[in-house]
Write an enzyme that holds these catalytic residues in place. Structure first.
Site, mmCIF file in Angstrom:
data_model
loop_
_atom_site.group_PDB
_atom_site.id
_atom_site.type_symbol
_atom_site.label_atom_id
_atom_site.label_comp_id
_atom_site.label_asym_id
_atom_site.label_seq_id
_atom_site.Cartn_x
_atom_site.Cartn_y
_atom_site.Cartn_z
ATOM 1 N N CYS A 51 0.834 -1.196 0.000
ATOM 2 C CA CYS A 51 0.000 0.000 0.000
ATOM 3 C C CYS A 51 0.874 1.253 0.000
ATOM 4 O O CYS A 51 1.767 1.387 0.845
ATOM 5 C CB CYS A 51 -0.895 -0.020 1.240
ATOM 6 S SG CYS A 51 -1.934 1.441 1.420
ATOM 7 N N CYS A 54 0.464 3.277 3.496
ATOM 8 C CA CYS A 54 0.991 2.875 4.816
ATOM 9 C C CYS A 54 2.056 1.789 4.770
ATOM 10 O O CYS A 54 2.494 1.316 5.810
ATOM 11 C CB CYS A 54 -0.157 2.424 5.719
ATOM 12 S SG CYS A 54 -0.898 0.852 5.212
ATOM 13 N N CYS A 122 -9.061 -6.694 -8.553
ATOM 14 C CA CYS A 122 -8.757 -5.720 -9.600
ATOM 15 C C CYS A 122 -8.320 -4.434 -8.892
ATOM 16 O O CYS A 122 -9.144 -3.732 -8.303
ATOM 17 C CB CYS A 122 -10.004 -5.509 -10.453
ATOM 18 S SG CYS A 122 -9.757 -4.474 -11.888
#
Length: 134
Positions: A51, A54, A122
């Site tokens: 991510c 984070c 997705c």
């Protein structure tokens, strides 16, 4: 309104400072990048997709596949890294996936993926960063 509290929280100003305008629109505004617009769509090396918001590891490259949709697609996330909610936007009912650590929107999950799970995560490439395996 999402009242869930995540382990990583930031103010709107902190999110805007951390993310590019496109990342902010996708990850905090639940937007979608243009299909085929992200270089990570073509990433084939061994490694981990995390991510951008984070640094939580989200997907391993061994579970990435070419779906032909224009977005990076994966069979399954790293266990515990992704949470799902119902998305009723645009007159549709879809399963949205978001980072379990910071709540950032990643993309959607569909039941048209290949075996063994039959799932297709997705994912917007701008929500991911790639770390090649050592």
């Amino acid at each position: 309104m999402d009242t869930h509290t995540y382990p990583v929280t930031r103010t709107d100003a902190e999110w805007r400072a951390r993310l590019t305008p496109e990342q902010y629109a996708v990850m905090r505004g639940h937007g979608t990048e243009r299909p085929g617009s992200c270089a990570l769509l073509y990433e084939k090396r061994a490694g981990t997709f995390s991510c951008v918001g984070c640094d939580q590891p989200l997907f391993e490259s061994k579970l990435k596949f070419e779906s032909g949709t224009g977005w990076p697609s994966f069979n399954d996330p790293v266990p515990g890294s992704v949470e799902n909610t119902i998305d009723r936007s645009y007159g549709m009912v879809r399963t949205e996936c978001h980072c379990a650590r910071c709540g950032s929107h990643l993309g959607h999950v569909f039941e048209d993926g290949p075996p063994p799970t039959g799932l297709r995560y997705c994912i917007n490439g701008v929500a991911l960063k790639f770390e090649p395996a050592a």
